[in-house]
Design an enzyme around this catalytic site. Structure first.
Site, PDB file in Angstrom:
ATOM      1  N   ASP A 111      -8.925   7.253   8.527  1.00  0.00           N
ATOM      2  CA  ASP A 111      -9.892   6.290   7.979  1.00  0.00           C
ATOM      3  C   ASP A 111     -10.097   5.125   8.939  1.00  0.00           C
ATOM      4  O   ASP A 111     -10.956   4.285   8.711  1.00  0.00           O
ATOM      5  CB  ASP A 111      -9.385   5.773   6.620  1.00  0.00           C
ATOM      6  CG  ASP A 111     -10.404   4.884   5.916  1.00  0.00           C
ATOM      7  OD1 ASP A 111     -11.595   5.271   5.886  1.00  0.00           O
ATOM      8  OD2 ASP A 111     -10.026   3.813   5.395  1.00  0.00           O
ATOM      9  N   ARG A 142      -4.174   1.182  10.962  1.00  0.00           N
ATOM     10  CA  ARG A 142      -5.022   0.772  12.081  1.00  0.00           C
ATOM     11  C   ARG A 142      -5.059   1.911  13.101  1.00  0.00           C
ATOM     12  O   ARG A 142      -4.036   2.519  13.406  1.00  0.00           O
ATOM     13  CB  ARG A 142      -4.474  -0.499  12.741  1.00  0.00           C
ATOM     14  CG  ARG A 142      -4.797  -1.773  11.974  1.00  0.00           C
ATOM     15  CD  ARG A 142      -6.300  -2.080  11.969  1.00  0.00           C
ATOM     16  NE  ARG A 142      -6.660  -3.291  11.260  1.00  0.00           N
ATOM     17  CZ  ARG A 142      -7.074  -3.349   9.981  1.00  0.00           C
ATOM     18  NH1 ARG A 142      -7.148  -2.246   9.252  1.00  0.00           N
ATOM     19  NH2 ARG A 142      -7.409  -4.497   9.434  1.00  0.00           N
ATOM     20  N   GLU A 153     -13.233   1.289  16.723  1.00  0.00           N
ATOM     21  CA  GLU A 153     -14.288   1.671  15.788  1.00  0.00           C
ATOM     22  C   GLU A 153     -15.437   0.658  15.822  1.00  0.00           C
ATOM     23  O   GLU A 153     -15.186  -0.516  16.088  1.00  0.00           O
ATOM     24  CB  GLU A 153     -13.717   1.812  14.359  1.00  0.00           C
ATOM     25  CG  GLU A 153     -13.080   0.552  13.809  1.00  0.00           C
ATOM     26  CD  GLU A 153     -12.356   0.805  12.475  1.00  0.00           C
ATOM     27  OE1 GLU A 153     -11.500   1.711  12.414  1.00  0.00           O
ATOM     28  OE2 GLU A 153     -12.674   0.075  11.520  1.00  0.00           O
ATOM     29  N   THR A 156      -4.331   5.316   7.361  1.00  0.00           N
ATOM     30  CA  THR A 156      -5.237   4.347   6.730  1.00  0.00           C
ATOM     31  C   THR A 156      -4.864   2.923   7.139  1.00  0.00           C
ATOM     32  O   THR A 156      -5.304   1.962   6.513  1.00  0.00           O
ATOM     33  CB  THR A 156      -5.187   4.451   5.185  1.00  0.00           C
ATOM     34  OG1 THR A 156      -3.832   4.308   4.768  1.00  0.00           O
ATOM     35  CG2 THR A 156      -5.737   5.767   4.680  1.00  0.00           C
ATOM     36  N   HIS A 203     -13.638   3.972   7.662  1.00  0.00           N
ATOM     37  CA  HIS A 203     -12.861   2.787   7.256  1.00  0.00           C
ATOM     38  C   HIS A 203     -13.217   2.365   5.815  1.00  0.00           C
ATOM     39  O   HIS A 203     -13.684   1.253   5.576  1.00  0.00           O
ATOM     40  CB  HIS A 203     -13.097   1.624   8.238  1.00  0.00           C
ATOM     41  CG  HIS A 203     -11.984   0.607   8.234  1.00  0.00           C
ATOM     42  ND1 HIS A 203     -11.601  -0.103   9.334  1.00  0.00           N
ATOM     43  CD2 HIS A 203     -11.179   0.164   7.232  1.00  0.00           C
ATOM     44  CE1 HIS A 203     -10.615  -0.925   9.028  1.00  0.00           C
ATOM     45  NE2 HIS A 203     -10.342  -0.780   7.750  1.00  0.00           N
ATOM     46  N   GLY A 242     -10.994   2.269   3.260  1.00  0.00           N
ATOM     47  CA  GLY A 242      -9.781   1.929   2.497  1.00  0.00           C
ATOM     48  C   GLY A 242     -10.009   1.021   1.300  1.00  0.00           C
ATOM     49  O   GLY A 242      -9.637   1.341   0.174  1.00  0.00           O
ATOM     50  N   SER A 243     -10.611  -0.129   1.517  1.00  0.00           N
ATOM     51  CA  SER A 243     -10.743  -1.104   0.426  1.00  0.00           C
ATOM     52  C   SER A 243     -12.117  -1.062  -0.236  1.00  0.00           C
ATOM     53  O   SER A 243     -12.439  -1.947  -1.041  1.00  0.00           O
ATOM     54  CB  SER A 243     -10.469  -2.508   0.970  1.00  0.00           C
ATOM     55  OG  SER A 243     -11.409  -2.826   1.989  1.00  0.00           O
ATOM     56  N   ILE A 281       0.849  -1.206   0.000  1.00  0.00           N
ATOM     57  CA  ILE A 281       0.000   0.000   0.000  1.00  0.00           C
ATOM     58  C   ILE A 281       0.879   1.249   0.000  1.00  0.00           C
ATOM     59  O   ILE A 281       0.650   2.194  -0.756  1.00  0.00           O
ATOM     60  CB  ILE A 281      -0.950  -0.012   1.217  1.00  0.00           C
ATOM     61  CG1 ILE A 281      -1.899  -1.216   1.133  1.00  0.00           C
ATOM     62  CG2 ILE A 281      -1.736   1.293   1.303  1.00  0.00           C
ATOM     63  CD1 ILE A 281      -2.703  -1.492   2.406  1.00  0.00           C
TER      64      ILE A 281
HETATM   65  C1  DGY Z   1      -7.870  -4.491   5.806  1.00  0.00           C
HETATM   66  O1  DGY Z   1      -7.906  -5.163   4.784  1.00  0.00           O
HETATM   67  O2  DGY Z   1      -7.138  -4.769   6.749  1.00  0.00           O
HETATM   68  C2  DGY Z   1      -8.811  -3.346   5.896  1.00  0.00           C
HETATM   69  O3  DGY Z   1      -8.411  -2.401   6.803  1.00  0.00           O
HETATM   70  C3  DGY Z   1     -10.178  -3.837   6.304  1.00  0.00           C
HETATM   71  O4  DGY Z   1     -10.923  -4.089   5.262  1.00  0.00           O
END
Ligand code: DGY
Length: 322
Positions: free
Chosen positions: A264, A240, A269, A238, A287, A289-290, A160
């Site tokens: 995010d 944890r 949470e 983005t 959250h 991100g994905s 990422i």
């Molecule tokens: C992950 O893939 O760890 C994301 O943060 C959660 O979907």
């Protein structure tokens, strides 16, 4: 051969649900679609052969110790595995798998979105217009900063982080990074590696955090490290939420030491640190991100590939993490 029974802890994208239903007898927890507490997870897992879970589901050591013997695989719909006690799964001989690679671009996009929102004060601006408080264009209204030429410091230069670096370069930013190991020159693409937190933090006009959760990284960004960022820096997370000391971040935003932050992910949470609700120079996302259709489908298929390997083909799952 009868189809194996699979616990789906969450409601998944349509194409993923369809493939799962084609190949497995599906079990679901009772109640609405939300992160599963250990008790509910154990109840739902009775009689199942595998668990298809997601970030936040309660798979701590005590829960894994009590899983029925029939469980032969745990596949998480995430790259992060901090919600699963990997050692406990190993002790039970249950393979755990995740979904690497397929969410790197989507998560980096959310990182860049937050960086842009912070630099250009887009969260504040949107709130102003939505509240009917915009009185018209003004030469000094909501001035932000230009990203071109600024230093983007990436903490955690995995897949990422490397995608974000690519996007940052496209914006004309200079890339610095801190990582357990130095990348090859080909992977670095000119990014500057830092061997210490101090030199890294001092080089961050924008700090973007991509480290896993868990005890080892808890409150990595604390008051001491925030103080080492240049005045006016931007912080984006983005990875944890547990990696940030929320109170210290809030203080630094309110004092002006930090220009803005974009988050995010949050410790605990969907509840978030109370002070965040009233801190203006802060952008908060739930959250995401994905959360693209393409990525969530690919994550689901990756989970099912791993589960198929164990429950249908009796082979090693391709993305085993524990
Ligand atoms: C992950 O893939 O760890 C994301 O943060 C959660 O979907």
């Amino acid at each position: 051969m009868p189809r194996p029974t699979l616990l789906l802890t969450r409601v998944l994208p349509e194409a993923v649900e369809a493939r799962a239903a084609r190949d497995y007898v599906i079990r679901r927890p009772e109640g609405p679609d939300r992160t599963l507490e250990p008790g509910a997870l154990l109840a739902a897992a009775q009689g199942c052969d595998g668990i298809f879970c997601a970030a936040g589901d309660g798979l701590d050591a005590a829960t894994i110790a009590c899983l029925p013997d029939s469980i032969r695989v745990i596949a998480t719909f995430s790259v992060g595995t901090d919600h699963i006690a990997l050692d406990a799964a190993k002790a039970r001989g249950i393979p755990v798998t995740n979904t690497p690679d397929v969410l790197s671009v989507a998560t980096a996009e959310i990182g860049m979105l937050l960086i842009l929102m912070c630099a250009r004060r887009a969260g504040e601006a949107e709130r102003l217009v939505r509240a009917r408080e915009w009185t018209g264009w003004a030469p000094t209204q909501l001035m932000g900063v230009t990203l071109e030429g600024k230093r983007l410091g990436i903490l955690g230069m995995g897949r990422i982080g490397q995608e974000l670096a690519r996007m940052g370069r496209g914006m004309g930013m200079r890339i610095h990074y801190r990582n357990r190991t130095r990348l090859t020159p080909q992977e670095e693409q000119g990014a500057v590696f830092h061997g210490s937190d101090d030199s890294f933090l001092a080089a961050c006009d924008v700090l973007s955090m991509h480290i896993p959760g868990g005890a080892a990284t808890k409150h990595w960004l604390d008051a001491g490290r925030i103080a080492k960022l240049p005045r006016g820096a931007i912080v984006v997370n983005t990875g944890r939420g547990t990696t940030v000391d929320d109170a210290a971040l809030c203080d630094a935003l309110r004092s002006g030491h930090l220009r803005a932050a974009g988050l995010d992910v949050f410790a605990g949470e969907p509840a978030i640190f109370e002070g965040y609700h009233t801190t203006p120079n802060l952008t908060l996302l739930p959250h995401l991100g994905s959360a693209t259709i393409e990525t969530r489908d690919a994550m689901g298929f990756r989970c099912l590939d791993n589960i198929d390997a164990v429950l249908i083909h009796s082979t090693e799952p391709p993305h085993r993490v524990g």
